[in-house]
Design an enzyme around this catalytic site. Structure first.
Site, PDB file in Angstrom:
ATOM      1  N   SER A 147       0.863  -1.186   0.000  1.00 30.58           N
ATOM      2  CA  SER A 147       0.000   0.000   0.000  1.00 30.58           C
ATOM      3  C   SER A 147       0.896   1.232   0.000  1.00 30.58           C
ATOM      4  O   SER A 147       2.077   1.146   0.390  1.00 30.58           O
ATOM      5  CB  SER A 147      -0.857   0.002   1.276  1.00 30.58           C
ATOM      6  OG  SER A 147      -1.514   1.242   1.464  1.00 30.58           O
ATOM      7  N   TYR A 160      -2.285  -1.252  10.426  1.00 34.60           N
ATOM      8  CA  TYR A 160      -2.223  -1.378   8.956  1.00 34.60           C
ATOM      9  C   TYR A 160      -0.908  -0.810   8.418  1.00 34.60           C
ATOM     10  O   TYR A 160      -0.222  -1.441   7.605  1.00 34.60           O
ATOM     11  CB  TYR A 160      -3.427  -0.639   8.363  1.00 34.60           C
ATOM     12  CG  TYR A 160      -3.614  -0.807   6.874  1.00 34.60           C
ATOM     13  CD1 TYR A 160      -4.344  -1.885   6.365  1.00 34.60           C
ATOM     14  CD2 TYR A 160      -3.087   0.111   5.969  1.00 34.60           C
ATOM     15  CE1 TYR A 160      -4.540  -2.032   4.997  1.00 34.60           C
ATOM     16  CE2 TYR A 160      -3.277  -0.036   4.608  1.00 34.60           C
ATOM     17  CZ  TYR A 160      -4.010  -1.112   4.124  1.00 34.60           C
ATOM     18  OH  TYR A 160      -4.197  -1.260   2.769  1.00 34.60           O
TER      19      TYR A 160
END
Ligand code: NAD
Length: 265
Positions: A147, A160
């Site tokens: 990401s 995350y």
């Protein structure tokens, strides 16, 4: 002129491919003639429908394995199943991921553990099991769906961001270990893609920040992304297919941003 990736007859595993990016990447691989092992959670009848439709549409073998990405022995079994079903394993796309949005001092410890297990540790277990197969074949590709949050942080996403930074570090390490083989390991680092995962975040961010969902999209999500639009599945598929092909053979250990300029700032 259409690009020839030369992937026909290969086989791939895409974790977390019952939804969103994973589903789109599995479909893009199947469209190139790749036999695909799907994985992910969901309603069994809906998953079977997806599997059958993908196989029929692209004329390839499509199988499903329900391994839970928090369970190492199920992950190992998934890798072995791809090898026994297809006879080979050319591409492992570690894509399964979940999100939880909360300040650190309110972050549920069990959510932290779950996110690290699914978003980071599953890539280790799957790669660990796939490497002997790829080494024996003399070629392979491991792609980790990281990401932009593998490169930079945002508030309220501690687990995350930690997991995705970990994925980038794991990618670099594995890449160095296989550098003299015809195996590569790279990370794709997308900005925001409109999937159920992001739709969930829009609601969670609205709650955490006390603003409307519309404001989250405009002022939080797309505020970080200079091109002011969501990343498209086709843009991710283009990079994945390139990495999977022989054209991508010298790209190794890279964390490749597809984020409309987000991490250039
Ligand atoms: P999604 O919620 O649409 O799909 C997630 C997939 O993971 C689903 O198939 C789900 O069943 C599967 N999954 C979840 N927990 C699992 C478990 N325990 N075992 C097996 N499968 C499990 O999400 P998405 O947006 O398509 O995200 C896919 C990947 O892309 C994730 O790693 C995510 O972090 C990453 N990513 C997404 C975005 C975005 O904007 N959507 C941006 C950057 C990176």
């Amino acid at each position: 002129m259409p690009v020839e990736y030369g992937l026909r007859g290969q086989s791939a595993i895409v974790t977390g491919s019952t939804s969103g990016i994973g589903h789109a990447m599995a479909d893009a691989l199947a469209a190139e003639g790749v036999n695909v092992l799907l994985n992910g959670l969901g309603d069994p009848a809906a998953i079977e429908k997806t599997r059958a439709e993908m196989a029929e549409k692209h004329g390839v073998e499509v199988r499903y394995h329900g391994a839970d990405m928090t369970k190492p022995d199920q992950i190992t079994d998934m890798i072995a199943t791809a090898k026994s079903e297809f006879g080979r394993l050319d591409l492992l796309l570690n894509n399964a991921g979940v999100q939880h949005v909360a300040p650190v001092d309110e972050f549920p410890p069990e959510k932290w553990d779950q996110i690290i297990a699914i978003n980071l540790t599953s890539a280790f277990h799957a790669s660990r099991a796939a490497l002997p197969i790829m080494k024996a074949q003399g070629r392979g590709r491991i792609v980790n769906l990281a990401s932009a949050h593998g490169l930079v942080a945002s508030p309220f996403k501690s687990a995350y961001v930690a997991a995705k930074h970990g994925v980038v570090g794991f990618t670099k390490t594995l890449a160095l270990e296989v550098a003299e083989t015809h195996i590569t390991c790279n990370a794709i680092c997308p900005g925001y893609v409109l999937t159920p995962l992001v739709e969930g975040q829009i609601a969670d961010q609205a709650k955490a920040r006390g603003i409307s969902p519309e404001s989250v999209i405009k002022d939080v999500i797309l505020a970080a992304q200079p091109n002011k639009r969501f990343v498209q599945f086709s843009e991710l598929a283009g990079l994945l297919l390139y990495l999977a092909s022989d054209m991508g053979g010298s790209v190794n250990g890279a964390a490749l941003a597809i984020d409309g300029g987000w991490t250039a700032q």
